[in-house]
Write a protein that holds these residues in place. Structure first.
Motif, PDB file in Angstrom:
ATOM      1  N   PRO A  25       1.033  -1.151  -0.050  1.00  0.00           N
ATOM      2  CA  PRO A  25       0.407  -0.056  -0.142  1.00  0.00           C
ATOM      3  C   PRO A  25       0.801   1.472   0.456  1.00  0.00           C
ATOM      4  O   PRO A  25       1.933   1.282   0.600  1.00  0.00           O
ATOM      5  N   ALA A  26       0.278   2.424  -0.920  1.00  0.00           N
ATOM      6  CA  ALA A  26       1.517   3.831  -1.049  1.00  0.00           C
ATOM      7  C   ALA A  26       1.108   4.956  -0.276  1.00  0.00           C
ATOM      8  O   ALA A  26      -0.772   5.065   0.049  1.00  0.00           O
ATOM      9  N   GLY A  27       1.532   5.542  -0.024  1.00  0.00           N
ATOM     10  CA  GLY A  27       1.067   7.267   0.881  1.00  0.00           C
ATOM     11  C   GLY A  27      -0.049   6.650   1.742  1.00  0.00           C
ATOM     12  O   GLY A  27      -0.703   7.550   2.220  1.00  0.00           O
ATOM     13  N   LEU A  28      -0.344   6.373   2.714  1.00  0.00           N
ATOM     14  CA  LEU A  28      -0.561   6.151   3.695  1.00  0.00           C
ATOM     15  C   LEU A  28      -0.138   6.592   4.857  1.00  0.00           C
ATOM     16  O   LEU A  28      -0.861   6.466   6.541  1.00  0.00           O
ATOM     17  N   ASP A  29       1.011   7.174   5.231  1.00  0.00           N
ATOM     18  CA  ASP A  29       1.174   8.395   6.012  1.00  0.00           C
ATOM     19  C   ASP A  29       0.661   9.051   6.880  1.00  0.00           C
ATOM     20  O   ASP A  29      -0.498  10.076   5.506  1.00  0.00           O
ATOM     21  N   ASP A  99      -8.070  12.861   3.288  1.00  0.00           N
ATOM     22  CA  ASP A  99      -8.481  11.850   2.162  1.00  0.00           C
ATOM     23  C   ASP A  99      -7.753  12.787   1.184  1.00  0.00           C
ATOM     24  O   ASP A  99      -7.390  12.039  -0.321  1.00  0.00           O
ATOM     25  N   PHE A 100      -8.620  13.667   0.758  1.00  0.00           N
ATOM     26  CA  PHE A 100      -8.588  14.604  -0.142  1.00  0.00           C
ATOM     27  C   PHE A 100      -6.939  14.832  -0.374  1.00  0.00           C
ATOM     28  O   PHE A 100      -6.665  15.264  -1.775  1.00  0.00           O
ATOM     29  N   ALA A 101      -6.388  15.462   0.487  1.00  0.00           N
ATOM     30  CA  ALA A 101      -5.341  15.940   0.352  1.00  0.00           C
ATOM     31  C   ALA A 101      -4.490  15.087  -0.304  1.00  0.00           C
ATOM     32  O   ALA A 101      -3.061  15.332  -1.284  1.00  0.00           O
ATOM     33  N   ARG A 105      -2.540  16.016  -4.019  1.00  0.00           N
ATOM     34  CA  ARG A 105      -1.369  16.368  -4.222  1.00  0.00           C
ATOM     35  C   ARG A 105      -0.537  14.671  -4.652  1.00  0.00           C
ATOM     36  O   ARG A 105       0.519  15.260  -5.344  1.00  0.00           O
ATOM     37  N   HIS A 106      -1.031  13.674  -3.936  1.00  0.00           N
ATOM     38  CA  HIS A 106       0.679  12.716  -3.833  1.00  0.00           C
ATOM     39  C   HIS A 106      -0.352  11.479  -5.076  1.00  0.00           C
ATOM     40  O   HIS A 106       0.391  10.493  -5.025  1.00  0.00           O
ATOM     41  N   GLY A 107      -1.406  11.617  -4.683  1.00  0.00           N
ATOM     42  CA  GLY A 107      -1.971  10.674  -6.362  1.00  0.00           C
ATOM     43  C   GLY A 107      -2.796   9.033  -5.780  1.00  0.00           C
ATOM     44  O   GLY A 107      -1.833   8.502  -5.834  1.00  0.00           O
ATOM     45  N   ILE A 108      -2.745   9.347  -4.665  1.00  0.00           N
ATOM     46  CA  ILE A 108      -2.776   8.127  -3.739  1.00  0.00           C
ATOM     47  C   ILE A 108      -4.250   8.013  -3.185  1.00  0.00           C
ATOM     48  O   ILE A 108      -4.410   8.964  -2.433  1.00  0.00           O
ATOM     49  N   SER A 109      -5.320   7.153  -3.422  1.00  0.00           N
ATOM     50  CA  SER A 109      -7.065   6.639  -2.914  1.00  0.00           C
ATOM     51  C   SER A 109      -6.276   6.401  -1.781  1.00  0.00           C
ATOM     52  O   SER A 109      -5.119   6.075  -1.135  1.00  0.00           O
ATOM     53  N   PRO A 110      -7.706   6.480  -0.583  1.00  0.00           N
ATOM     54  CA  PRO A 110      -8.438   6.905   0.480  1.00  0.00           C
ATOM     55  C   PRO A 110      -7.669   5.223   0.927  1.00  0.00           C
ATOM     56  O   PRO A 110      -7.243   5.094   2.023  1.00  0.00           O
ATOM     57  N   TYR A 116      -3.891   7.050 -12.173  1.00  0.00           N
ATOM     58  CA  TYR A 116      -2.318   6.517 -12.894  1.00  0.00           C
ATOM     59  C   TYR A 116      -2.694   8.216 -13.371  1.00  0.00           C
ATOM     60  O   TYR A 116      -3.160   9.147 -12.697  1.00  0.00           O
ATOM     61  N   PRO A 117      -1.914   8.758 -13.806  1.00  0.00           N
ATOM     62  CA  PRO A 117      -1.383   9.766 -14.295  1.00  0.00           C
ATOM     63  C   PRO A 117      -2.263  10.793 -15.403  1.00  0.00           C
ATOM     64  O   PRO A 117      -2.040  11.679 -15.701  1.00  0.00           O
ATOM     65  N   ALA A 118      -3.022  10.140 -15.065  1.00  0.00           N
ATOM     66  CA  ALA A 118      -4.060  11.199 -16.369  1.00  0.00           C
ATOM     67  C   ALA A 118      -4.423  11.840 -15.516  1.00  0.00           C
ATOM     68  O   ALA A 118      -5.273  13.198 -16.178  1.00  0.00           O
ATOM     69  N   PHE A 119      -4.091  11.422 -14.276  1.00  0.00           N
ATOM     70  CA  PHE A 119      -5.294  12.903 -12.928  1.00  0.00           C
ATOM     71  C   PHE A 119      -3.852  13.169 -12.851  1.00  0.00           C
ATOM     72  O   PHE A 119      -2.417  12.699 -12.415  1.00  0.00           O
TER      73      PHE A 119
END
Length: 295
Positions: A25-29, A99-101, A105-110, A116-119
């Motif tokens: 899992p990514a970016g859950l700090d 979650d929104f931030a 800013r990081h492209g990681i879902s909750p 995808y970088p399309a976002f």
């Protein structure tokens, strides 16, 4: 024989390590957002400039505002913008500000899944806490719509979203916009709009075969955009060489009409109608100042 076994062991270990890396899992700090009094009106303005309205509203299909469904075609497949209304099931109604931030800013879902970088999350990384809070406050006023988000139509191996962790590790993201004390306030504001909020470089910077932007060639145009189209160079030297003035650039960004009287075509038509035409006069001046590299 021993050398062959050692090589095989290295390959196996590397494969296991890579598998662990891409499935982790990514970016859950924890994300800390500085408390501010949210400004809904300012947030709505940011949503316009950032392209949230254009990308998440299927106007041609009669979709509700921010209910998603806009097709983003590319050589990797077709991506569909998600529902970001306040519906708790189909939208983002059960998200927190944190979650929104993280998503913005990081492209990681909750849940820790990379987007995808399309976002263009890499460009939104330049938004500060006040920007994020105001944008979130504005989205909280959007009526809930139960339209479910469409699955992306992306073939193998691009359908393996976990592989995005490797893609992110290999390719550098656009740098976070920081104030340049040697330049004017107008130039710095324009840079924030172009390099951050409005993510002009997402279309006007060429990409490599993997779809990553070639940052060393920023704003030099993309003759082979992911959607099959092309974008012109908008670097300062080229704009000036082609006769673009501050007044002409401002007029084009506000009305979609070029100096020769022709209408801006392609995706730029939508960018103007749903985005830059809403820019305040001051911010149009700022954007022109940056793009023409004037002070």
């Amino acid at each position: 024989m021993k050398i062959a076994l050692a090589a095989l062991a290295i390959v196996v270990l590397a494969t296991i390590s890579l598998g662990a890396f891409i499935t982790m899992p990514a970016g859950l700090d924890p994300i800390q957002i500085e408390a501010t009094a949210p400004n809904v009106k300012r947030g709505a303005y940011l949503a316009r400039v950032a392209g949230c309205v254009a990308c998440h509203t299927d106007a041609s299909g009669g979709g509700a505002p921010f209910a998603g469904g806009v097709a983003l075609e590319s050589k990797f497949g077709t991506f569909y913008s998600p529902n970001i209304t306040q519906d708790a099931q189909s939208g983002i109604g059960d998200w927190s500000l944190e979650d929104f931030a993280r998503a913005l800013r990081h492209g990681i879902s909750p849940g820790g899944t990379p987007y995808y970088p399309a976002f263009p999350y890499a460009f939104y990384a330049s938004l500060n806490d006040r920007d994020v809070s105001d944008l979130w406050a504005a989205l909280r006023t959007v009526p809930a719509d139960a339209t479910p988000s469409r699955d992306h139509d992306v073939g193998f191996p691009f359908s393996l979203r976990s592989g995005l962790r490797v893609w992110r590790a290999v390719f550098a993201a656009p740098p976070v916009v920081e104030t340049d004390p040697a330049r004017s306030a107008a130039w710095n504001r324009g840079r924030f709009i172009a390099d951050g909020l409005a993510h002009c470089g997402a279309c006007h910077t060429p990409r490599n075969l993997a779809g990553a932007p070639m940052l060393e060639r920023a704003y030099t145009g993309d003759p082979a955009m992911l959607d099959g189209g092309s974008s012109p160079p908008i670097d300062a030297a080229t704009l000036r060489a082609n006769g673009w003035t501050r007044e002409a650039l401002i007029t084009a960004l506000r009305t979609g009409i070029a100096p020769d009287g022709d209408v801006l075509g392609g995706s730029m038509k939508e960018v103007v109608s749903d985005g830059t035409s809403y820019l305040l006069p001051l911010h149009l001046e700022d954007l022109a100042t940056f793009l023409l590299d004037e002070d």
